[in-house]
Scaffold this active site. Structure first.
Site, PDB file in Angstrom:
ATOM      1  N   ASP A 132      44.454  50.843  36.457  1.00 39.61           N
ATOM      2  CA  ASP A 132      45.600  51.806  36.162  1.00 39.61           C
ATOM      3  C   ASP A 132      45.832  52.278  34.562  1.00 39.61           C
ATOM      4  OD1 ASP A 132      46.330  49.529  35.029  1.00 39.61           O
ATOM      5  OD2 ASP A 132      48.254  49.289  36.248  1.00 39.61           O
ATOM      6  N   SER A 133      44.629  51.873  33.834  1.00 41.97           N
ATOM      7  CA  SER A 133      44.583  52.390  32.500  1.00 41.97           C
ATOM      8  C   SER A 133      44.144  53.798  32.641  1.00 41.97           C
ATOM      9  CB  SER A 133      43.359  51.552  31.767  1.00 41.97           C
ATOM     10  OG  SER A 133      42.155  51.458  32.384  1.00 41.97           O
ATOM     11  N   ASP A 138      42.901  48.974  40.990  1.00 43.93           N
ATOM     12  CA  ASP A 138      44.412  48.376  40.503  1.00 43.93           C
ATOM     13  C   ASP A 138      45.603  48.974  41.520  1.00 43.93           C
ATOM     14  OD1 ASP A 138      44.578  46.614  38.610  1.00 43.93           O
ATOM     15  OD2 ASP A 138      44.197  48.206  37.015  1.00 43.93           O
ATOM     16  N   LYS A 143      43.129  44.726  42.711  1.00 41.55           N
ATOM     17  CA  LYS A 143      43.527  43.853  41.725  1.00 41.55           C
ATOM     18  C   LYS A 143      45.089  43.935  41.628  1.00 41.55           C
ATOM     19  CE  LYS A 143      42.643  44.849  37.117  1.00 41.55           C
ATOM     20  NZ  LYS A 143      44.046  44.704  36.503  1.00 41.55           N
ATOM     21  N   GLU A 154      48.574  42.580  39.009  1.00 42.05           N
ATOM     22  CA  GLU A 154      48.879  41.591  37.899  1.00 42.05           C
ATOM     23  C   GLU A 154      50.172  40.902  38.182  1.00 42.05           C
ATOM     24  OE1 GLU A 154      50.331  44.501  34.702  1.00 42.05           O
ATOM     25  OE2 GLU A 154      48.357  45.313  34.861  1.00 42.05           O
ATOM     26  N   GLU A 178      43.405  38.739  30.460  1.00 36.31           N
ATOM     27  CA  GLU A 178      43.505  39.477  29.373  1.00 36.31           C
ATOM     28  C   GLU A 178      44.174  39.026  28.155  1.00 36.31           C
ATOM     29  OE1 GLU A 178      44.706  43.476  30.409  1.00 36.31           O
ATOM     30  OE2 GLU A 178      45.071  44.364  28.438  1.00 36.31           O
TER      31      GLU A 178
END
Ligand code: KIV
Length: 273
Positions: free
Chosen positions: A53-54, A92, A122, A124, A191
């Site tokens: 999602d960057s 993501d 993925k 978070e 991270e």
């Protein structure tokens, strides 16, 4: 030219990543968001492509990862899948598509898998989203966890500084990592946390731990492609190693093209019909 000796033919799967950890073979992961770059890094032998999602930052120019939508992530993942034949493609789950409740999380993950053909998602977070992760896993969708600095929570953290330096946060991270392993995640990203803590987690769980700003004691590394290729030069954290200076390469090439157009040098007699 890369001198790595990875098997560039054999398809990477979630179980192969676990095998790689058992053998002590490091996992190389990079982000990609489009067909052409995915094809280049897949051909170079990357093990895992993360449709991060960057994309919200490096593709759309947003300050944070929060604005990107599920439709936009699916669009990026679909393009990446078309350019990839060997790497495992992980997409993501964007902010706001899994935190509400497990059924919403499942519906979002199912859309990613069905519409983009990505091979895993993925997500978070730790114990707060345990039920959502379990629900996604129960549908046979592989899940990669993400702990430590979780950029979707930037408004809670207030800073992108190193996480889990204090004992209480480090302890919670270890518990969350063990929980992710126990419920069946196939891997996790850690991270921006202290290297000793990341190495401890990697030694205490059997699934691969991929680090970004988490030192060398983990099972693999991930970087944002635009940062490591020097496309995005405005971001220089300590953990980043730049492998190319593409912004200068592009600037020089575009400058030369502009000169050639303006002087009438391009196109020449052999470059026309
Ligand atoms: O979105 C992303 O690129 C990521 C990596 C930094 C791990 O989550």
């Amino acid at each position: 030219m890369s001198t790595n000796t990875v098997d560039k033919e054999r398809k990477v799967t979630t179980s192969r990543l676990i095998e790689m950890k058992r053998r002590g073979e490091k996992i190389a992961m990079l982000t990609a968001y489009d067909y052409s770059m995915a094809k280049l890094i897949d051909e170079a032998g990357i093990d895992v492509i993360l449709v991060g999602d960057s994309a919200s930052n490096v593709m759309a120019g947003n300050m944070t990862t929060l604005p990107i939508t599920l439709d936009q992530m699916i669009y990026h993942a679909k393009s990446v899948i078309k350019g990839t034949s060997r790497a495992l493609v992980v997409c993501d789950m964007p902010f706001g598509t899994y935190q509400g409740n497990p059924l919403e999380a499942l519906a979002s993950a199912v859309r990613i898998m069905k519409e983009s053909h990505a091979e895993a998602v993925k997500i978070e977070g730790g114990s707060d989203i345990r039920e959502s992760i379990e629900r996604i896993l129960s549908a046979g969708i592989p899940v990669m966890g993400h702990l430590g600095l979780t950029p979707q929570s930037i408004n809670k953290f207030g800073t992108y500084a190193v996480r889990a330096k204090e004992e209480a946060e480090a302890q919670k991270l270890i518990e969350d990592a063990k929980m992710l392993e126990e419920i069946g995640c196939f891997a996790m990203v850690l991270e921006k946390i202290p290297a000793t803590l990341a190495a401890r987690v990697a030694s205490e769980v059997s699934i691969p731990v991929i680090g970004i700003g988490a030192g060398g004691g983990v099972d693999g590394q991930v970087l944002v492609m635009h940062d490591m290729l020097g496309i995005n030069k405005g971001f220089s954290p300590k953990f980043l190693r730049r492998y190319a200076d593409l912004s200068s390469v592009i600037n020089d090439a575009v400058g030369a093209y502009i000169d050639d157009v303006k002087t009438g040098d391009f196109p020449n007699a052999t470059e026309q019909y």
